[in-house]
Design a protein around this motif. Structure first.
Motif, PDB file in Angstrom:
ATOM      1  N   MET A 198     -12.405  -1.109  -9.448  1.00 45.33           N
ATOM      2  CA  MET A 198     -13.348  -0.397  -8.446  1.00 45.33           C
ATOM      3  C   MET A 198     -12.607   0.518  -7.551  1.00 45.33           C
ATOM      4  SD  MET A 198     -16.226  -1.790  -6.168  1.00 45.33           S
ATOM      5  CE  MET A 198     -15.541  -2.147  -4.550  1.00 45.33           C
ATOM      6  N   LEU A 199     -11.631   0.105  -7.227  1.00 45.95           N
ATOM      7  CA  LEU A 199     -10.887   1.558  -6.170  1.00 45.95           C
ATOM      8  C   LEU A 199      -9.741   1.667  -6.834  1.00 45.95           C
ATOM      9  CD1 LEU A 199     -11.277  -0.905  -3.036  1.00 45.95           C
ATOM     10  CD2 LEU A 199     -13.132   1.518  -3.915  1.00 45.95           C
ATOM     11  N   GLY A 200      -9.772   1.506  -8.091  1.00 43.91           N
ATOM     12  CA  GLY A 200      -8.327   2.073  -8.935  1.00 43.91           C
ATOM     13  C   GLY A 200      -8.598   3.685  -9.268  1.00 43.91           C
ATOM     14  N   ALA A 201      -7.475   3.919  -7.995  1.00 44.56           N
ATOM     15  CA  ALA A 201      -7.045   5.549  -7.641  1.00 44.56           C
ATOM     16  C   ALA A 201      -6.280   5.974  -7.720  1.00 44.56           C
ATOM     17  CB  ALA A 201      -7.038   6.105  -5.895  1.00 44.56           C
ATOM     18  N   ARG A 202      -5.894   6.661  -8.682  1.00 42.93           N
ATOM     19  CA  ARG A 202      -4.682   7.759  -9.292  1.00 42.93           C
ATOM     20  C   ARG A 202      -4.037   8.401  -8.427  1.00 42.93           C
ATOM     21  NH1 ARG A 202      -4.055   4.679 -14.210  1.00 42.93           N
ATOM     22  NH2 ARG A 202      -5.615   3.669 -14.691  1.00 42.93           N
ATOM     23  N   HIS A 203      -2.754   8.882  -8.153  1.00 39.46           N
ATOM     24  CA  HIS A 203      -2.256   9.125  -8.298  1.00 39.46           C
ATOM     25  C   HIS A 203      -2.465  11.077  -9.060  1.00 39.46           C
ATOM     26  CE1 HIS A 203       0.479   6.783  -6.557  1.00 39.46           C
ATOM     27  NE2 HIS A 203       1.149   7.294  -5.566  1.00 39.46           N
ATOM     28  N   ASP A 204      -2.713  12.167  -7.805  1.00 40.68           N
ATOM     29  CA  ASP A 204      -2.878  13.423  -8.678  1.00 40.68           C
ATOM     30  C   ASP A 204      -1.998  14.096  -9.023  1.00 40.68           C
ATOM     31  OD1 ASP A 204      -2.202  14.538  -5.725  1.00 40.68           O
ATOM     32  OD2 ASP A 204      -3.781  15.395  -4.921  1.00 40.68           O
ATOM     33  N   PRO A 205      -2.292  15.226  -9.739  1.00 41.14           N
ATOM     34  CA  PRO A 205      -1.882  16.210 -10.163  1.00 41.14           C
ATOM     35  C   PRO A 205      -0.577  16.663  -9.565  1.00 41.14           C
ATOM     36  CG  PRO A 205      -4.009  16.853 -11.647  1.00 41.14           C
ATOM     37  CD  PRO A 205      -4.122  15.941 -10.431  1.00 41.14           C
ATOM     38  N   LYS A 206      -0.550  17.625  -8.400  1.00 40.78           N
ATOM     39  CA  LYS A 206      -0.375  17.918  -7.066  1.00 40.78           C
ATOM     40  C   LYS A 206       1.123  17.312  -6.447  1.00 40.78           C
ATOM     41  CE  LYS A 206      -1.141  20.203  -2.601  1.00 40.78           C
ATOM     42  NZ  LYS A 206      -1.555  20.253  -1.629  1.00 40.78           N
ATOM     43  N   THR A 207       0.512  15.838  -6.134  1.00 42.81           N
ATOM     44  CA  THR A 207       1.437  14.871  -5.717  1.00 42.81           C
ATOM     45  C   THR A 207       2.743  14.538  -6.303  1.00 42.81           C
ATOM     46  OG1 THR A 207      -0.235  13.261  -4.673  1.00 42.81           O
ATOM     47  CG2 THR A 207       1.850  12.489  -5.105  1.00 42.81           C
ATOM     48  N   LEU A 208       2.202  14.733  -8.682  1.00 40.26           N
ATOM     49  CA  LEU A 208       2.837  13.931  -9.330  1.00 40.26           C
ATOM     50  C   LEU A 208       3.676  15.758  -9.808  1.00 40.26           C
ATOM     51  CD1 LEU A 208       0.081  12.337 -11.565  1.00 40.26           C
ATOM     52  CD2 LEU A 208       1.973  11.362  -9.868  1.00 40.26           C
ATOM     53  N   THR A 209       3.263  16.314  -9.363  1.00 37.70           N
ATOM     54  CA  THR A 209       4.300  18.113  -9.247  1.00 37.70           C
ATOM     55  C   THR A 209       5.544  17.758  -8.173  1.00 37.70           C
ATOM     56  OG1 THR A 209       2.417  18.996  -9.396  1.00 37.70           O
ATOM     57  CG2 THR A 209       4.151  20.516 -10.020  1.00 37.70           C
ATOM     58  N   ARG A 210       5.183  16.945  -7.388  1.00 37.28           N
ATOM     59  CA  ARG A 210       6.809  17.162  -6.616  1.00 37.28           C
ATOM     60  C   ARG A 210       7.331  15.624  -5.980  1.00 37.28           C
ATOM     61  NH1 ARG A 210       3.477  19.112  -1.012  1.00 37.28           N
ATOM     62  NH2 ARG A 210       5.263  19.365  -0.364  1.00 37.28           N
ATOM     63  N   HIS A 211       6.521  15.072  -6.642  1.00 34.64           N
ATOM     64  CA  HIS A 211       7.371  13.587  -6.910  1.00 34.64           C
ATOM     65  C   HIS A 211       7.066  12.463  -7.653  1.00 34.64           C
ATOM     66  CE1 HIS A 211       7.069  14.443  -1.782  1.00 34.64           C
ATOM     67  NE2 HIS A 211       5.997  14.799  -2.593  1.00 34.64           N
ATOM     68  N   ARG A 212       8.540  12.034  -8.512  1.00 37.48           N
ATOM     69  CA  ARG A 212       8.205  11.574  -9.524  1.00 37.48           C
ATOM     70  C   ARG A 212       8.503   9.735  -9.060  1.00 37.48           C
ATOM     71  NH1 ARG A 212      10.736  14.036 -15.176  1.00 37.48           N
ATOM     72  NH2 ARG A 212      10.063  16.007 -15.175  1.00 37.48           N
ATOM     73  N   ASP A 213       9.208   9.712  -7.374  1.00 42.53           N
ATOM     74  CA  ASP A 213       9.729   8.591  -7.122  1.00 42.53           C
ATOM     75  C   ASP A 213       8.547   7.897  -6.855  1.00 42.53           C
ATOM     76  OD1 ASP A 213      11.550   5.979  -7.151  1.00 42.53           O
ATOM     77  OD2 ASP A 213      12.804   7.128  -5.851  1.00 42.53           O
ATOM     78  N   LEU A 214       6.924   7.603  -7.053  1.00 44.96           N
ATOM     79  CA  LEU A 214       6.381   7.388  -5.880  1.00 44.96           C
ATOM     80  C   LEU A 214       6.325   6.219  -4.982  1.00 44.96           C
ATOM     81  CD1 LEU A 214       3.784   8.729  -7.887  1.00 44.96           C
ATOM     82  CD2 LEU A 214       4.588   9.617  -5.922  1.00 44.96           C
ATOM     83  N   ILE A 215       6.288   5.876  -4.209  1.00 49.08           N
ATOM     84  CA  ILE A 215       6.550   4.664  -3.355  1.00 49.08           C
ATOM     85  C   ILE A 215       5.184   4.153  -3.237  1.00 49.08           C
ATOM     86  CG2 ILE A 215       6.103   3.689  -0.692  1.00 49.08           C
ATOM     87  CD1 ILE A 215       8.469   5.160   0.024  1.00 49.08           C
ATOM     88  N   PHE A 216       4.115   4.628  -3.283  1.00 51.87           N
ATOM     89  CA  PHE A 216       3.001   3.430  -3.727  1.00 51.87           C
ATOM     90  C   PHE A 216       2.422   3.720  -4.925  1.00 51.87           C
ATOM     91  CE2 PHE A 216       2.705   4.516   0.829  1.00 51.87           C
ATOM     92  CZ  PHE A 216       3.139   3.645   1.893  1.00 51.87           C
ATOM     93  N   ALA A 217       2.839   3.314  -5.976  1.00 52.55           N
ATOM     94  CA  ALA A 217       3.036   3.117  -7.363  1.00 52.55           C
ATOM     95  C   ALA A 217       2.901   2.207  -7.704  1.00 52.55           C
ATOM     96  CB  ALA A 217       3.393   4.703  -8.083  1.00 52.55           C
ATOM     97  N   SER A 218       2.464   2.027  -9.353  1.00 51.58           N
ATOM     98  CA  SER A 218       2.312   0.469  -9.410  1.00 51.58           C
ATOM     99  C   SER A 218       3.402   0.999 -10.300  1.00 51.58           C
ATOM    100  CB  SER A 218       1.074   0.422 -10.525  1.00 51.58           C
ATOM    101  OG  SER A 218       1.731  -0.200 -11.983  1.00 51.58           O
ATOM    102  N   GLU A 219       4.445  -0.310 -10.422  1.00 51.39           N
ATOM    103  CA  GLU A 219       6.011   0.116 -10.934  1.00 51.39           C
ATOM    104  C   GLU A 219       5.420   0.093 -11.998  1.00 51.39           C
ATOM    105  OE1 GLU A 219      10.467  -2.514 -10.601  1.00 51.39           O
ATOM    106  OE2 GLU A 219       8.774  -2.200  -8.766  1.00 51.39           O
ATOM    107  N   GLY A 220       5.090  -0.720 -12.516  1.00 52.23           N
ATOM    108  CA  GLY A 220       5.721  -0.718 -14.495  1.00 52.23           C
ATOM    109  C   GLY A 220       4.788   0.438 -14.556  1.00 52.23           C
ATOM    110  N   GLU A 221       2.694   1.070 -14.506  1.00 53.37           N
ATOM    111  CA  GLU A 221       2.802   2.056 -14.498  1.00 53.37           C
ATOM    112  C   GLU A 221       3.778   3.325 -13.978  1.00 53.37           C
ATOM    113  OE1 GLU A 221      -1.217   2.966 -12.665  1.00 53.37           O
ATOM    114  OE2 GLU A 221      -2.060   0.885 -14.298  1.00 53.37           O
ATOM    115  N   LEU A 222       3.927   3.423 -13.815  1.00 56.73           N
ATOM    116  CA  LEU A 222       5.062   4.624 -13.017  1.00 56.73           C
ATOM    117  C   LEU A 222       6.136   5.062 -13.894  1.00 56.73           C
ATOM    118  CD1 LEU A 222       6.121   6.669 -10.740  1.00 56.73           C
ATOM    119  CD2 LEU A 222       7.387   5.071  -9.411  1.00 56.73           C
TER     120      LEU A 222
END
Lengths: 162, 87
Positions: B1-25
């Motif tokens: 229901m609350l499956g918010a995903r990282h937005d393109p702006k964040t993904l452009t600047r960072h690849r090693d995201l702290i609050f991301a599901s490890e498998g999906e990252l």
């Protein structure tokens, strides 16, 4: 004013808030997984032919609730860091320049303060060339990664956006 | 229901995201790390990654405090303020 002292008060609060907040929801999930009361008997509406485990909806709802607590904790952490930077302005007697404010608008407050603090601390002597040391760079980067997520973490109606 | 995903702006600047599901990252990085993907890593807050973020914030504060002490010491030490004057 000791800006770091108040930051640590807030970070400690955020940690406790998170653990206390998610506890009941994780417990619901644990009980469902362990088939403990009141989740030991499937509900009357449960249809095994439907292919889904009993109490799936309740398990997902508990997980969502834990995520809401988590997102509000991240938002609080972002605000705590912002307040720390504001307190540093007072403690060190500086203000963000017009350019700094523009950076804050465009790239976020962290980038703006990184520039301003780096400049301020560099001005005081060669040993304080802080923003270019590798330990500080990795710190800023890690925080930027965390804070980048906060734009997606604010819970409408719960944490005011600034 | 609350499956918010990282937005393109964040993904452009960072690849090693702290609050991301490890498998999906990992999957996103393995698939070429396209910031405009529809399958961006979901936001996932856990006790571990929140703890890691808090630690980083505190580390930064420690590091800044150390420099502030240096700054204050220099402000109150005329020799360190102007080393040439003392020569």
């Amino acid at each position: 004013m000791d800006a770091a002292y108040f930051l640590r008060l807030r970070t400690r609060f955020i940690g406790r808030y998170y653990f206390t907040g998610v506890g009941p929801f994780r417990e619901i999930q644990r009980k469902i997984d362990a088939e403990e009361s009141p989740y030991d008997e499937p509900p009357p509406s449960f249809d095994p032919e439907y292919g889904e485990p009993a109490f799936l909806e309740e398990w997902i709802e508990a997980d969502d609730a834990a995520q809401v607590v988590g997102r509000s904790a991240v938002s609080l952490l972002s605000d705590a860091l912002k307040l720390y930077c504001k307190a540093l302005e007072q403690q060190l007697g500086f203000r963000l320049s017009a350019e700094g404010k523009a950076i804050a608008k465009k790239e976020g407050f962290l980038s703006a303060y990184k520039g301003a603090l780096g400049e301020l601390l560099q001005l005081t002597g060669p040993t304080a060339r802080c923003v270019s040391t590798s330990s500080s760079r990795s710190c800023w980067r890690a925080i930027a990664r965390s804070m980048a997520s906060t734009c997606q973490c604010s819970v409408p109606g719960m944490i005011p956006r600034r | 229901m609350l499956g918010a995903r990282h937005d393109p702006k964040t993904l452009t600047r960072h690849r090693d995201l702290i609050f991301a599901s490890e498998g999906e990252l990992r999957m996103w990085v393995d698939d070429g790390a396209d910031p405009d993907t529809l399958l961006a890593p979901r936001l996932e807050i856990t006790a571990e990654n929140l703890g890691a973020a808090i630690t980083e914030v505190e580390k930064l504060a420690d590091w800044i405090e150390e420099r502030i002490t240096d700054v204050s010491a220099r402000r109150h030490d005329p020799v360190k303020q102007d080393p040439e004057a003392s020569a």
